[in-house]
Design a protein around this motif. Structure first.
Motif, mmCIF file in Angstrom:
data_model
loop_
_atom_site.group_PDB
_atom_site.id
_atom_site.type_symbol
_atom_site.label_atom_id
_atom_site.label_comp_id
_atom_site.label_asym_id
_atom_site.label_seq_id
_atom_site.Cartn_x
_atom_site.Cartn_y
_atom_site.Cartn_z
ATOM 1 N N GLY A 84 0.827 -1.211 0.000
ATOM 2 C CA GLY A 84 0.000 0.000 0.000
ATOM 3 C C GLY A 84 0.859 1.258 0.000
ATOM 4 N N CYS A 85 0.449 2.255 0.755
ATOM 5 C CA CYS A 85 1.181 3.525 0.823
ATOM 6 C C CYS A 85 2.443 3.393 1.666
ATOM 7 C CB CYS A 85 0.281 4.612 1.415
ATOM 8 S SG CYS A 85 -0.175 4.302 3.133
ATOM 9 N N VAL A 86 2.580 2.324 2.438
ATOM 10 C CA VAL A 86 3.779 2.121 3.252
ATOM 11 C C VAL A 86 4.985 1.869 2.358
ATOM 12 C CG1 VAL A 86 4.760 0.831 5.185
ATOM 13 C CG2 VAL A 86 2.309 1.195 5.058
ATOM 14 N N GLY A 87 4.767 1.362 1.150
ATOM 15 C CA GLY A 87 5.865 1.190 0.199
ATOM 16 C C GLY A 87 6.496 2.528 -0.156
ATOM 17 N N ALA A 88 5.682 3.530 -0.380
ATOM 18 C CA ALA A 88 6.200 4.867 -0.684
ATOM 19 C C ALA A 88 6.973 5.432 0.506
ATOM 20 C CB ALA A 88 5.054 5.808 -1.055
ATOM 21 N N ILE A 89 6.464 5.177 1.696
ATOM 22 C CA ILE A 89 7.168 5.645 2.896
ATOM 23 C C ILE A 89 8.541 5.000 2.994
ATOM 24 C CG2 ILE A 89 7.123 5.627 5.410
ATOM 25 C CD1 ILE A 89 4.103 5.889 5.277
ATOM 26 N N SER A 90 8.614 3.738 2.702
ATOM 27 C CA SER A 90 9.894 3.034 2.779
ATOM 28 C C SER A 90 10.891 3.607 1.778
ATOM 29 C CB SER A 90 9.675 1.549 2.522
ATOM 30 O OG SER A 90 10.912 0.875 2.495
ATOM 31 N N VAL A 91 10.435 3.841 0.575
ATOM 32 C CA VAL A 91 11.318 4.395 -0.452
ATOM 33 C C VAL A 91 11.812 5.784 -0.043
ATOM 34 C CG1 VAL A 91 11.354 5.244 -2.814
ATOM 35 C CG2 VAL A 91 10.306 3.047 -2.322
ATOM 36 N N ILE B 89 4.298 10.724 4.741
ATOM 37 C CA ILE B 89 4.863 10.897 3.398
ATOM 38 C C ILE B 89 5.182 12.363 3.136
ATOM 39 C CG2 ILE B 89 4.283 10.770 0.952
ATOM 40 C CD1 ILE B 89 2.740 8.190 1.597
ATOM 41 N N ARG B 90 4.281 13.239 3.500
ATOM 42 C CA ARG B 90 4.537 14.666 3.289
ATOM 43 C C ARG B 90 5.741 15.137 4.100
ATOM 44 N NH1 ARG B 90 -1.614 17.151 3.497
ATOM 45 N NH2 ARG B 90 -2.215 16.564 1.379
ATOM 46 N N GLN B 91 5.837 14.641 5.324
ATOM 47 C CA GLN B 91 6.993 14.989 6.137
ATOM 48 C C GLN B 91 8.285 14.531 5.507
ATOM 49 O OE1 GLN B 91 6.606 13.476 10.119
ATOM 50 N NE2 GLN B 91 6.289 15.493 10.963
ATOM 51 N N LEU B 92 8.285 13.331 4.955
ATOM 52 C CA LEU B 92 9.479 12.802 4.306
ATOM 53 C C LEU B 92 9.823 13.604 3.045
ATOM 54 C CD1 LEU B 92 8.843 8.978 4.743
ATOM 55 C CD2 LEU B 92 10.662 10.309 5.799
ATOM 56 N N TYR B 93 8.823 13.958 2.275
ATOM 57 C CA TYR B 93 9.062 14.791 1.098
ATOM 58 C C TYR B 93 9.700 16.120 1.507
ATOM 59 C CZ TYR B 93 6.893 12.231 -2.744
ATOM 60 O OH TYR B 93 6.629 11.329 -3.739
#
Lengths: 160, 300
Positions: A84-91, B89-93
């Motif tokens: 899911g979206c956790v893949g993007a977080i990992s990358v 995700i936004r924080q990481l970006y």
């Protein structure tokens, strides 16, 4: 289905659920009838009742952001059912780690060059991806610990 | 849910649902009985049926990874109810953007330092080359000028031009003991002497070779102009010398004198040309190039 007294069309949620879209419909402001796929995705992954409960726990002015984040996560999970979206977080987390290392090396190089007048060193090569400790090499950036539950410390599934 | 004769307890999912946890329970491996909070989060976001639906759509080998991501997503949503994983995700970006900007600025600074260092090295090289060339020019000019008459002459000047000095002494304007030869070399010595002599007349005896050199370098200067006249005058003074050498071979002498006069005329013209070359449009390089014709080859 819309009643005869209604001039406005039902929201996407009520249209999908085939129910009467009431004026106080919690989904109506955030699931317009022009975006049917948005609610369909959210309902498929999370379920309408869960979304309704979540929206009721969130202040009104933040509900739109909550719906948008749920829609994003639902779409990501449909595209990648495993991560899911956790893949993007990992990358992204790997990218952050790599950039931080490069920046540290470059800063050290700059310091060395500026104060010692030595020729700058080549930046270090990025480390190879290590699969040690992880079956898939997946990186979970956010550590979640339940402060009220000691079981998470003992269990292996809770370490993220 | 009461357990029946089993040591194994129900999983958190079955315990929450208050149902019998069968051995084939799909969620049992991932929600042990002691992880109630984790299951509650996952159940709150996804629901048991949706989790089971996701697991059934996947290969059994992928169940573990899928459950890890589901539990992670649910826990994040529990911590951040509004934005959930999208907030992370936004924080990481944002973090990546900041790191890239910082990297860019650091690289820019590094490039500036490199360029500065490179320029410094180039300047040092140029300075070193300039020093070497100026030293070489100084040596050459000193050699061309010959000895300095003043006591302030540089040691190098005296050492190198020792022989020319003695030879030039024989060509003093007052006494001419030996006949000048009709060759360019002696004329060059003579011209050098004239320069020095002129400078001595025009300037004090304490002039350094550098001052002499500077006078030579100035176009259309008085010393040079005077020298031009003196070339003709001193050259005329030599003629009587030829006439007084030998009476027996007067014809020969006259013939020789004629020949020599012709030669001297030609040489005089060449001298004039040379002086003109020396006088007009000069930079130091022209003077040096002209003087090079009469340079060290004549100093023997």
């Amino acid at each position: 289905m819309s009643s005869s007294g209604y001039s406005s069309s039902p929201c996407a949620a009520c249209k999908f659920l085939r129910r009467k879209c009431m004026p106080d419909c919690i989904f109506a402001p955030y699931f317009p009838p022009e975006e049917p796929q948005k609610f369909a995705n959210v309902h498929k992954i999370f379920g309408a009742s869960n979304v309704s409960k979540l929206l009721n726990e969130v202040p009104t002015f933040q509900r739109e952001d909550a719906v948008n984040s749920l829609a994003y996560e639902a779409e990501a999970r449909l595209k990648d059912p495993v991560y899911g979206c956790v893949g993007a977080i990992s990358v992204l987390q790997r990218q952050v780690i790599t950039l931080q290392r490069e920046l540290d090396a470059t800063n050290a190089n700059l310091f060395r060059y500026a104060y010692n007048e030595m020729p700058p060193l080549r930046p270090p090569q990025p480390p190879p991806p290590s699969a040690a400790g992880q079956s898939s090499g997946f990186c979970y950036p956010y550590q979640w610990n339940d402060p009220s539950d000691e079981d998470n410390e003992r269990s292996s599934g809770g370490n993220m | 849910m009461t357990l029946k004769g089993g040591a194994t307890s129900a999983c958190a999912a079955c315990k929450y649902q208050r149902r019998k946890c069968i051995p084939e329970c799909l969620l049992a491996p991932y929600f042990p009985a002691d992880q109630t909070k984790v299951f509650q989060n996952a159940h709150k976001l996804f629901g048991v049926s949706n989790i089971v639906k996701i697991l059934r759509s996947l290969d059994p080998s992928q169940h573990a990874e899928a459950m890890r991501s589901i539990k992670y997503q649910a826990n994040v949503r529990d911590r951040f109810p509004v934005y959930g994983c999208l907030g992370v995700i936004r924080q990481l970006y944002y973090q990546i953007q900041m790191l890239e900007e910082e990297m860019h600025s650091v690289l820019t600074q590094l490039e500036m330092y490199r360029q500065h260092h490179h320029h410094q090295q180039q300047q040092q090289q140029h300075q070193h080359q300039h020093q070497i060339s100026s030293m070489a020019d100084d040596v050459i000019s000193q050699l061309e000028l010959g000895m300095a008459p003043s006591n302030n002459a540089l040691p190098l000047f005296n050492q190198v031009t020792h022989q020319p000095y003695t030879m030039q002494n024989t060509y003093s304007s007052s006494d001419i003991d030996s006949p000048p030869k009709d060759n360019v070399e002696n004329n060059s010595l003579w011209i050098q002497h004239l320069f020095l002599d002129t400078n001595n007349h025009g300037t004090s005896n304490n002039d350094s070779p550098i001052a002499i050199q500077s006078q030579l370098l100035v176009p259309n200067s008085e010393p040079l102009a005077d020298t031009q006249h003196q070339v003709v005058q001193d050259y005329d003074e030599i003629h009587p010398f030829f006439d007084s050498i030998d009476d027996r071979q007067s014809y020969i002498d006259t013939k020789d004198a004629e020949d020599s006069s012709r030669a001297k005329c030609s040489s005089e013209e060449s001298l004039k040309e040379t002086t003109q070359l020396m006088v007009g449009n000069v930079g130091s390089k022209d003077l040096k190039s002209a003087a090079a014709c009469f340079s060290l080859t004549s100093v023997n």
